[in-house]
Design an enzyme around this catalytic site. Structure first.
Site, PDB file in Angstrom:
ATOM      1  CB  CYS A 112      -0.897   0.040   1.071  1.00 48.85           C
ATOM      2  SG  CYS A 112      -1.905  -1.308   1.366  1.00 48.85           S
ATOM      3  CG  HIS A 236      -3.199   3.673   2.371  1.00 47.74           C
ATOM      4  ND1 HIS A 236      -3.978   2.917   1.362  1.00 47.74           N
ATOM      5  CD2 HIS A 236      -3.196   2.240   3.164  1.00 47.74           C
ATOM      6  CE1 HIS A 236      -4.221   1.852   1.380  1.00 47.74           C
ATOM      7  NE2 HIS A 236      -3.511   1.326   2.493  1.00 47.74           N
ATOM      8  CG  ASN A 266      -6.931  -1.083   1.639  1.00 49.36           C
ATOM      9  OD1 ASN A 266      -6.271  -0.530   0.730  1.00 49.36           O
ATOM     10  ND2 ASN A 266      -6.260  -1.378   2.832  1.00 49.36           N
TER      11      ASN A 266
HETATM   12  O1  UT7 Z   1      -3.563  -1.355   3.649  1.00 48.58           O
HETATM   13  C1  UT7 Z   1      -3.392  -1.808   4.667  1.00 48.58           C
HETATM   14  C2  UT7 Z   1      -4.307  -2.966   5.008  1.00 48.58           C
HETATM   15  N1  UT7 Z   1      -4.708  -3.216   6.376  1.00 48.58           N
HETATM   16  C3  UT7 Z   1      -5.427  -2.588   7.240  1.00 48.58           C
HETATM   17  O2  UT7 Z   1      -5.561  -1.362   7.023  1.00 48.58           O
HETATM   18  C4  UT7 Z   1      -5.978  -3.136   8.229  1.00 48.58           C
HETATM   19  C5  UT7 Z   1      -6.094  -2.273   9.532  1.00 48.58           C
HETATM   20  N2  UT7 Z   1      -6.804  -2.729  10.528  1.00 48.58           N
HETATM   21  C6  UT7 Z   1      -7.953  -2.361  10.543  1.00 48.58           C
HETATM   22  O3  UT7 Z   1      -8.533  -1.793   9.831  1.00 48.58           O
HETATM   23  C7  UT7 Z   1      -9.019  -2.864  11.682  1.00 48.58           C
HETATM   24  O4  UT7 Z   1      -8.274  -3.586  12.708  1.00 48.58           O
HETATM   25  C8  UT7 Z   1      -9.978  -4.034  11.204  1.00 48.58           C
HETATM   26  C9  UT7 Z   1     -11.166  -3.138  10.242  1.00 48.58           C
HETATM   27  C10 UT7 Z   1      -9.365  -5.161  10.423  1.00 48.58           C
HETATM   28  C11 UT7 Z   1     -10.706  -4.696  12.262  1.00 48.58           C
HETATM   29  O5  UT7 Z   1     -11.299  -3.818  13.078  1.00 48.58           O
HETATM   30  P1  UT7 Z   1     -11.280  -3.903  14.755  1.00 48.58           P
HETATM   31  O6  UT7 Z   1     -11.878  -2.817  15.424  1.00 48.58           O
HETATM   32  O7  UT7 Z   1      -9.599  -3.830  15.042  1.00 48.58           O
HETATM   33  O8  UT7 Z   1     -11.781  -5.150  15.086  1.00 48.58           O
HETATM   34  P2  UT7 Z   1     -11.089  -6.394  15.855  1.00 48.58           P
HETATM   35  O9  UT7 Z   1     -10.399  -7.152  14.610  1.00 48.58           O
HETATM   36  O10 UT7 Z   1     -10.578  -6.209  17.032  1.00 48.58           O
HETATM   37  O11 UT7 Z   1     -12.452  -7.382  15.947  1.00 48.58           O
HETATM   38  C12 UT7 Z   1     -13.622  -7.049  16.743  1.00 48.58           C
HETATM   39  C13 UT7 Z   1     -14.565  -7.925  16.518  1.00 48.58           C
HETATM   40  C14 UT7 Z   1     -14.101  -9.289  16.763  1.00 48.58           C
HETATM   41  O12 UT7 Z   1     -15.260 -10.099  17.468  1.00 48.58           O
HETATM   42  P3  UT7 Z   1     -15.030 -10.567  19.056  1.00 48.58           P
HETATM   43  O13 UT7 Z   1     -13.520 -11.388  19.249  1.00 48.58           O
HETATM   44  O14 UT7 Z   1     -14.973  -9.188  19.448  1.00 48.58           O
HETATM   45  O15 UT7 Z   1     -16.047 -11.228  19.441  1.00 48.58           O
HETATM   46  C15 UT7 Z   1     -13.987 -10.086  15.217  1.00 48.58           C
HETATM   47  O16 UT7 Z   1     -14.420 -11.210  15.316  1.00 48.58           O
HETATM   48  O17 UT7 Z   1     -15.331  -7.810  15.349  1.00 48.58           O
HETATM   49  C16 UT7 Z   1     -15.244  -9.049  14.737  1.00 48.58           C
HETATM   50  N3  UT7 Z   1     -15.187  -9.073  13.208  1.00 48.58           N
HETATM   51  C17 UT7 Z   1     -16.276  -8.760  12.560  1.00 48.58           C
HETATM   52  N4  UT7 Z   1     -17.498  -8.746  12.632  1.00 48.58           N
HETATM   53  C18 UT7 Z   1     -18.370  -8.644  11.670  1.00 48.58           C
HETATM   54  C19 UT7 Z   1     -14.154  -8.803  12.582  1.00 48.58           C
HETATM   55  N5  UT7 Z   1     -14.522  -8.784  11.173  1.00 48.58           N
HETATM   56  C20 UT7 Z   1     -15.587  -8.589  11.219  1.00 48.58           C
HETATM   57  C21 UT7 Z   1     -16.705  -8.503  10.192  1.00 48.58           C
HETATM   58  N6  UT7 Z   1     -17.907  -8.475  10.352  1.00 48.58           N
HETATM   59  N7  UT7 Z   1     -16.294  -8.155   8.876  1.00 48.58           N
END
Ligand code: UT7
Length: 311
Positions: A112, A236, A266
């Protein structure tokens, strides 16, 4: 000699996939995706459109916008992690299609942050006086390396291309300062070791928030400028919460940050040039404006540039 952007272009595939469409195939919801990422829909290239097709369309626009002919291009740099094939490079494929018979061509792999790596590399050739016109493209067809059954990644990514034509610009214009960096020890958090992307979202998130803010401030300092001098931030487009954190570090009002993530998701290396192109087309970036481009990605990599807009 100063190196800057002479013209911009972009290409987005027509097919729109909304959060509601994804709700039908993975365990997710529009509400979760919108509030956690800022994404509402993304564009997906159908099977007949490959990475080089999108790169070509964006490049044609950038050439036209810059009033530069294909034969005047000295170098083509394509930032991508989703080339049509391992080789030849996407840069070589579009060199042929454009008829850029005087150009050298290569791809850059910095995920990215690739587009920022590309424009900084281009600027060095231009400043040295060795090359006059360099085409830099950021392009991805992430849909072909996304596991559509993995909700951690499937909701985030989209396809598209953005391009700029770079060349010599006037005094005080162009790239004023830059920062590029890498930390391979974090590579495991975001990789494509098998067929699909795998990601530790939380780790990448923490890194991104810290690095985007710091790099933005570092390029300002290197250019001898302050937060008050910034007219526009083009981060980004990875996650609205990461983008907002960078905007707040620069203490910019909301209307001074580019936001296209809701429409395109993204698009990795394409996200900054697509956002830049949209803002230029909308008349939001004016001659003399100071803009900050800042990105991060797999590697881990990061890159930022302070640019005084105009020729
Ligand atoms: O270009 C670079 C590419 N990568 C990035 O930019 C990624 C950077 N990271 C992020 O943008 C965020 O970490 C995410 C959007 C990927 C995730 O958001 P978060 O606020 O960090 O959520 P999390 O991973 O801590 O997950 C929170 C909850 C989890 O459930 P529990 O364990 O709290 O029950 C996940 O399993 O949300 C759940 N979850 C979802 N729920 C519904 C994870 N993905 C999803 C989903 N839909 N798509």
């Amino acid at each position: 000699m100063n190196a800057g952007i002479l013209g911009v272009g972009k290409y987005l595939p027509e097919k729109v996939v909304t959060n509601f469409d994804l709700e039908k195939t993975v365990d997710t919801s529009d509400e979760w995706i919108r509030t956690r990422t800022g994404i509402e829909e993304r564009r997906i290239a159908d099977g007949s459109i490959d990475t080089s097709d999108m790169a070509y369309e964006a490049a044609v626009q950038a050439l036209k916008d810059a009033s530069v002919t294909a034969e005047e291009i000295d170098l083509i740099l394509v930032a991508t992690v989703t080339p049509d094939k391992a080789f030849p490079s996407v840069a070589c494929i579009i060199q042929d299609r454009l008829g850029a018979r005087n150009a050298a061509a290569m791809d850059i792999s910095a995920a990215c942050a690739g587009f920022t790596y590309g424009i900084v590399t281009a600027s060095q050739f231009i400043k040295s006086g060795d090359y006059r016109h360099i085409l830099v493209v950021g392009v991805e067809k992430l849909s072909k390396i996304t596991d559509w059954n993995d909700r951690n990644t499937a909701v985030l990514f989209g396809d598209g291309a953005g391009a700029v034509m770079m060349g010599e610009v006037g005094e005080d214009k162009g790239i004023l300062s830059f920062e590029l960096g890498s930390d391979g020890s974090g590579g495991k958090h975001l990789e494509k070791a098998t067929e699909f992307i795998t990601m530790n979202g939380r780790e990448v998130f923490k890194f991104a928030v810290r690095q985007m803010g710091e790099s933005s401030l570092n390029v300002l300092k290197k250019a001898g400028l302050t937060k008050e001098d910034v007219n526009f931030l083009i981060p980004h487009q990875a996650n609205i919460r990461i983008m907002e954190a960078s905007r707040q570090r620069l203490e910019l009002p909301v209307e001074k940050m580019s936001k296209v993530i809701h429409k395109y998701g993204n698009t990795s290396s394409a996200s900054i040039p697509i956002a830049l192109c949209e803002e230029v087309e909308a008349g939001k970036i004016k001659d003399g404006d100071l803009i900050i481009l800042v990105g991060f990605g797999a590697g881990l990599t990061w890159g930022a540039a302070a640019i005084r807009w105009g020729k």
